[in-house]
Design a protein around this motif. Structure first.
Motif, PDB file in Angstrom:
ATOM      1  N   GLN A  54       0.844  -1.194   0.000  1.00  0.00           N
ATOM      2  CA  GLN A  54       0.000   0.000   0.000  1.00  0.00           C
ATOM      3  C   GLN A  54       0.878   1.240   0.000  1.00  0.00           C
ATOM      4  O   GLN A  54       1.869   1.302   0.728  1.00  0.00           O
ATOM      5  N   VAL A  55       0.503   2.224  -0.782  1.00  0.00           N
ATOM      6  CA  VAL A  55       1.181   3.522  -0.796  1.00  0.00           C
ATOM      7  C   VAL A  55       0.259   4.538  -0.140  1.00  0.00           C
ATOM      8  O   VAL A  55      -0.865   4.747  -0.595  1.00  0.00           O
ATOM      9  N   ASN A  56       0.741   5.142   0.926  1.00  0.00           N
ATOM     10  CA  ASN A  56      -0.038   6.181   1.600  1.00  0.00           C
ATOM     11  C   ASN A  56       0.225   7.539   0.960  1.00  0.00           C
ATOM     12  O   ASN A  56      -0.691   8.288   0.683  1.00  0.00           O
ATOM     13  N   PHE A  57       1.492   7.860   0.755  1.00  0.00           N
ATOM     14  CA  PHE A  57       1.856   9.080   0.018  1.00  0.00           C
ATOM     15  C   PHE A  57       3.263   8.898  -0.533  1.00  0.00           C
ATOM     16  O   PHE A  57       4.016   8.025  -0.110  1.00  0.00           O
ATOM     17  N   TRP A  58       3.630   9.773  -1.502  1.00  0.00           N
ATOM     18  CA  TRP A  58       4.972   9.641  -2.064  1.00  0.00           C
ATOM     19  C   TRP A  58       5.615  10.963  -2.461  1.00  0.00           C
ATOM     20  O   TRP A  58       6.703  10.983  -3.013  1.00  0.00           O
ATOM     21  N   LYS A  59       4.971  12.070  -2.135  1.00  0.00           N
ATOM     22  CA  LYS A  59       5.585  13.373  -2.408  1.00  0.00           C
ATOM     23  C   LYS A  59       5.297  14.332  -1.263  1.00  0.00           C
ATOM     24  O   LYS A  59       4.159  14.442  -0.796  1.00  0.00           O
ATOM     25  N   ILE A  60       6.330  15.061  -0.821  1.00  0.00           N
ATOM     26  CA  ILE A  60       6.217  16.031   0.268  1.00  0.00           C
ATOM     27  C   ILE A  60       6.662  17.392  -0.255  1.00  0.00           C
ATOM     28  O   ILE A  60       7.673  17.495  -0.968  1.00  0.00           O
ATOM     29  N   ALA A  61       5.946  18.434   0.128  1.00  0.00           N
ATOM     30  CA  ALA A  61       6.320  19.797  -0.269  1.00  0.00           C
ATOM     31  C   ALA A  61       7.442  20.296   0.629  1.00  0.00           C
ATOM     32  O   ALA A  61       7.259  21.156   1.495  1.00  0.00           O
ATOM     33  N   MET A  62       8.642  19.710   0.435  1.00  0.00           N
ATOM     34  CA  MET A  62       9.800  20.088   1.243  1.00  0.00           C
ATOM     35  C   MET A  62      11.058  19.989   0.386  1.00  0.00           C
ATOM     36  O   MET A  62      11.069  19.339  -0.661  1.00  0.00           O
TER      37      MET A  62
END
Length: 415
Positions: free
Chosen positions: A278-286
């Motif tokens: 499962q992928v919960n998220f894969w990109k962060i605004a950082m």
């Protein structure tokens, strides 16, 4: 701080706060516990509250070397003479009762003899043979440590979720506690992906680089007191990545990789995670650290860190470390952050929070100030080695002028 016309915002990325919230909501502390001798429990997380079965100190005792006496014998003016009738040593108390007009020689930590409630420091006494003379400047009850002054019977001295530090081990021993129940150590597997990576000790071939991330990860995980397995470098093929994922998930609580999470033809980590987990998220605004993947494979949580060395370390400290501490059952830690003047001008585009590397120090006036380590590229690992703090620049800010105030997060207590 200045604004900038070039915006670095990506609408598909989560903010740091959103990502941390998702991780926190998704994780629970492990259930398994173990009983350990207190010396072996250093760095482990308590699984239950520790209640004291004794008073500390267990008896009234002297805080000074001097003379124990009855406070009612203190003169209100002038002087008074008392007869010394015995001596109370630490570990060898005076077992007789001290009467009115009498005193006992006493040493620091010794039991207060029956009939006494006050200690006169030896420096404030005139002694001739068995007689002492004292003045009127003293107070009843002075220099006495009462029973239970530090800890009382039934008091909670350490709470579940506390990571045991050297002072805690000493505290437990002072209570006569030989063993404690702690959370078992987390089991974490980690590996790097990339055909360009070469292990330390091998000869670099054209197009290869040494794999620094596995060594940084090993150090960061070791300092957390975690059982770790280094699975080495996994080649960039879907079959090899899947094989490594499934092998690690069978016996570990968490899996951490570095590399292979960017958008590219040969970056298979996120695609494999989608297929078998499962992928919960894969990109962060950082910045650095935008391509960070979080998800699950079977019962193991998964973090896919960026391949660039600085990005991998920044995302570990900001996301992975607090997640692992939560799984260990640790009480949530609040990061220490300070606002200080920045001596260096800093470049930044609005749109992403940035964790630039800085050196926190005192200037000639004794002020805490920070300066940049220099170039801030995500591949410049020397910036992490030289730094002792992150300079945290909020998403909306642009370039920063010298002497502007910025927020810093010291490495002390973090790394």
């Amino acid at each position: 701080m200045k604004t900038h016309t070039c915006d670095d915002y990506d609408s598909n990325s989560l903010t740091v706060e959103e990502a941390l919230q998702r991780i926190e909501q998704d994780l629970q502390a492990i259930d398994e516990e173990q009983q350990l001798p207190i010396r072996s429990a250093l760095g482990q997380v308590l699984a239950e509250d520790i209640l004291s079965k004794i008073h500390v100190p267990p008896y009234d005792n002297s805080a000074m070397d001097g003379y124990a006496m009855l406070g009612a014998d203190l003169p209100t003016n002038g002087q008074a003479q008392l007869k010394m009738v015995g001596t109370s040593f630490a570990g060898q108390p005076y077992n007789e009762t001290v009467q009115a007009g009498e005193c006992a020689r006493i040493f620091t930590g010794a039991v207060m003899p029956t009939g006494t409630d006050t200690v006169i420091m030896q420096e404030h006494v005139e002694r001739q043979d068995d007689l002492i003379t004292i003045g009127a400047e003293h107070k009843k009850g002075q220099h006495v440590r009462p029973v239970g002054e530090d800890i009382t019977i039934g008091q909670v001295v350490l709470k579940a979720g506390k990571q045991l530090l050297p002072a805690d081990i000493g505290l437990l021993s002072s209570l006569g506690v030989p063993e404690v129940k702690v959370k078992r150590r987390l089991r974490v597997a980690f590996f790097s992906t990339g055909d360009e990576l070469c292990s330390v000790g091998e000869v670099l071939q054209p197009g290869q680089i040494y794999d620094s991330n596995r060594y940084s990860l090993h150090g960061m995980l070791t300092r957390l007191g975690i059982d770790i397995i280094d699975m080495g470098v996994v080649r960039d093929t879907p079959e090899e990545v899947e094989k490594a994922f499934l092998s690690a998930a069978r016996s570990h609580d968490a899996i951490i990789t570095s590399g292979g999470v960017s958008v590219g033809d040969a970056d298979y980590v996120t695609d494999t995670l989608r297929r078998i987990g499962q992928v919960n998220f894969w990109k962060i605004a950082m910045k650095p650290g935008k391509p960070l993947t979080y998800g699950k494979i079977q019962n193991a949580i998964f973090f896919g860190l960026p391949g660039n060395p600085v990005s991998a370390m920044v995302t570990f400290y900001q996301f992975v470390q607090p997640a692992l501490q939560r799984m260990m059952g640790q009480t949530k830690r609040i990061p220490i952050r300070l606002t200080v003047p920045c001596l260096s001008p800093l470049k930044k585009h609005p749109g992403r929070i940035e964790f630039q590397r800085g050196i926190l120090e005192k200037d000639d006036q004794g002020r805490l100030v920070v300066r940049s380590t220099g170039k801030q590229g995500s591949g410049i690992l020397t910036s992490m080695s030289q730094a002792n703090c992150f300079i945290i620049l909020p998403r909306e800010c642009g370039n920063v002028d010298a002497e502007s105030e910025v927020v810093v997060e010291p490495f002390e207590g973090l790394v």
